[in-house]
Design a protein around this motif. Sequence first.
Motif, PDB file in Angstrom:
ATOM      1  N   VAL A  20       0.839  -1.197   0.000  1.00 23.58           N
ATOM      2  CA  VAL A  20       0.000   0.000   0.000  1.00 23.58           C
ATOM      3  C   VAL A  20       0.875   1.249   0.000  1.00 23.58           C
ATOM      4  O   VAL A  20       1.966   1.254   0.565  1.00 23.58           O
ATOM      5  N   HIS A  21       0.378   2.303  -0.670  1.00 23.41           N
ATOM      6  CA  HIS A  21       1.035   3.619  -0.682  1.00 23.41           C
ATOM      7  C   HIS A  21      -0.039   4.681  -0.527  1.00 23.41           C
ATOM      8  O   HIS A  21      -1.161   4.507  -0.997  1.00 23.41           O
ATOM      9  N   VAL A  22       0.331   5.802   0.098  1.00 23.60           N
ATOM     10  CA  VAL A  22      -0.577   6.933   0.265  1.00 23.60           C
ATOM     11  C   VAL A  22       0.080   8.148  -0.378  1.00 23.60           C
ATOM     12  O   VAL A  22       1.255   8.412  -0.165  1.00 23.60           O
ATOM     13  N   THR A  23      -0.692   8.886  -1.181  1.00 24.71           N
ATOM     14  CA  THR A  23      -0.222  10.152  -1.738  1.00 24.71           C
ATOM     15  C   THR A  23      -1.142  11.258  -1.238  1.00 24.71           C
ATOM     16  O   THR A  23      -2.041  11.000  -0.441  1.00 24.71           O
ATOM     17  N   SER A  24      -0.958  12.466  -1.748  1.00 24.38           N
ATOM     18  CA  SER A  24      -1.810  13.578  -1.325  1.00 24.38           C
ATOM     19  C   SER A  24      -3.244  13.436  -1.838  1.00 24.38           C
ATOM     20  O   SER A  24      -4.143  14.089  -1.335  1.00 24.38           O
ATOM     21  N   SER A  25      -3.477  12.567  -2.829  1.00 24.89           N
ATOM     22  CA  SER A  25      -4.826  12.452  -3.377  1.00 24.89           C
ATOM     23  C   SER A  25      -5.392  11.036  -3.434  1.00 24.89           C
ATOM     24  O   SER A  25      -6.565  10.868  -3.730  1.00 24.89           O
ATOM     25  N   LEU A  26      -4.564  10.007  -3.172  1.00 21.41           N
ATOM     26  CA  LEU A  26      -5.116   8.660  -3.276  1.00 21.41           C
ATOM     27  C   LEU A  26      -4.359   7.654  -2.424  1.00 21.41           C
ATOM     28  O   LEU A  26      -3.235   7.887  -2.000  1.00 21.41           O
ATOM     29  N   PHE A  27      -5.050   6.546  -2.188  1.00 21.67           N
ATOM     30  CA  PHE A  27      -4.453   5.348  -1.625  1.00 21.67           C
ATOM     31  C   PHE A  27      -4.290   4.397  -2.804  1.00 21.67           C
ATOM     32  O   PHE A  27      -5.177   4.326  -3.661  1.00 21.67           O
ATOM     33  N   CYS A  28      -3.188   3.675  -2.893  1.00 21.12           N
ATOM     34  CA  CYS A  28      -3.041   2.696  -3.963  1.00 21.12           C
ATOM     35  C   CYS A  28      -2.343   1.462  -3.416  1.00 21.12           C
ATOM     36  O   CYS A  28      -1.623   1.535  -2.416  1.00 21.12           O
ATOM     37  N   GLY A  29      -2.582   0.339  -4.068  1.00 24.89           N
ATOM     38  CA  GLY A  29      -2.000  -0.889  -3.575  1.00 24.89           C
ATOM     39  C   GLY A  29      -1.911  -1.961  -4.625  1.00 24.89           C
ATOM     40  O   GLY A  29      -2.486  -1.843  -5.707  1.00 24.89           O
ATOM     41  N   VAL A  30      -1.169  -3.019  -4.282  1.00 21.03           N
ATOM     42  CA  VAL A  30      -0.996  -4.185  -5.142  1.00 21.03           C
ATOM     43  C   VAL A  30      -1.630  -5.382  -4.438  1.00 21.03           C
ATOM     44  O   VAL A  30      -1.369  -5.621  -3.259  1.00 21.03           O
ATOM     45  N   THR A  31      -2.449  -6.129  -5.169  1.00 20.59           N
ATOM     46  CA  THR A  31      -3.078  -7.328  -4.618  1.00 20.59           C
ATOM     47  C   THR A  31      -2.095  -8.490  -4.627  1.00 20.59           C
ATOM     48  O   THR A  31      -1.008  -8.405  -5.191  1.00 20.59           O
ATOM     49  N   MET A  32      -2.506  -9.585  -4.025  1.00 20.38           N
ATOM     50  CA  MET A  32      -1.672 -10.778  -3.969  1.00 20.38           C
ATOM     51  C   MET A  32      -1.319 -11.295  -5.363  1.00 20.38           C
ATOM     52  O   MET A  32      -0.243 -11.833  -5.574  1.00 20.38           O
ATOM     53  N   ASP A  33      -2.214 -11.099  -6.347  1.00 22.74           N
ATOM     54  CA  ASP A  33      -1.937 -11.591  -7.704  1.00 22.74           C
ATOM     55  C   ASP A  33      -1.325 -10.524  -8.617  1.00 22.74           C
ATOM     56  O   ASP A  33      -1.174 -10.744  -9.811  1.00 22.74           O
ATOM     57  N   GLY A  34      -0.972  -9.348  -8.066  1.00 27.25           N
ATOM     58  CA  GLY A  34      -0.241  -8.343  -8.828  1.00 27.25           C
ATOM     59  C   GLY A  34      -1.069  -7.301  -9.537  1.00 27.25           C
ATOM     60  O   GLY A  34      -0.536  -6.530 -10.332  1.00 27.25           O
ATOM     61  N   THR A  35      -2.379  -7.235  -9.282  1.00 19.88           N
ATOM     62  CA  THR A  35      -3.171  -6.167  -9.873  1.00 19.88           C
ATOM     63  C   THR A  35      -3.032  -4.899  -9.030  1.00 19.88           C
ATOM     64  O   THR A  35      -2.712  -4.965  -7.846  1.00 19.88           O
ATOM     65  N   VAL A  36      -3.258  -3.751  -9.657  1.00 20.45           N
ATOM     66  CA  VAL A  36      -3.105  -2.456  -8.981  1.00 20.45           C
ATOM     67  C   VAL A  36      -4.483  -1.837  -8.778  1.00 20.45           C
ATOM     68  O   VAL A  36      -5.267  -1.728  -9.726  1.00 20.45           O
ATOM     69  N   TRP A  37      -4.741  -1.423  -7.542  1.00 23.94           N
ATOM     70  CA  TRP A  37      -6.009  -0.806  -7.171  1.00 23.94           C
ATOM     71  C   TRP A  37      -5.759   0.565  -6.577  1.00 23.94           C
ATOM     72  O   TRP A  37      -4.723   0.795  -5.952  1.00 23.94           O
ATOM     73  N   THR A  38      -6.721   1.477  -6.754  1.00 25.30           N
ATOM     74  CA  THR A  38      -6.645   2.793  -6.119  1.00 25.30           C
ATOM     75  C   THR A  38      -7.972   3.124  -5.452  1.00 25.30           C
ATOM     76  O   THR A  38      -9.011   2.548  -5.770  1.00 25.30           O
TER      77      THR A  38
END
Length: 100
Positions: free
Chosen positions: A40-58
């Motif tokens: 997981v990462h946090v920026t000034s405008s969003l949270f984003c992350g990588v799932t166990m299978d490598g997909t990217v979500w925001t």
Amino acid sequence: AACSAHGASACINFAGELWVWGFGDACSPQRVPGVKLREVHVTSSLFCGVTMDGTVWTRSIGPPGTDAHLVYDGPVATIAASRDRVLGLSAATLASVEDQ
């Protein structure tokens, strides 16, 4: 488990659930439904992350209850994020760099 912060905060528990807080009136952690993460990462405008299978979500930083959504179906090995941008490194590229 993993955590990240930039104004707001986010943590992934050992089950992969994303918990966020520190934006608007959200002083206590709120679970984000719909996705299990390994990074997981946090920026000034969003949270984003990588799932166990490598997909990217925001998920935009905003009121609790806003679901995360798929932005890239990967697979990626890792991501970096800043403001409203997310950069993903593919597993193939990572393996190529490590072989050098």
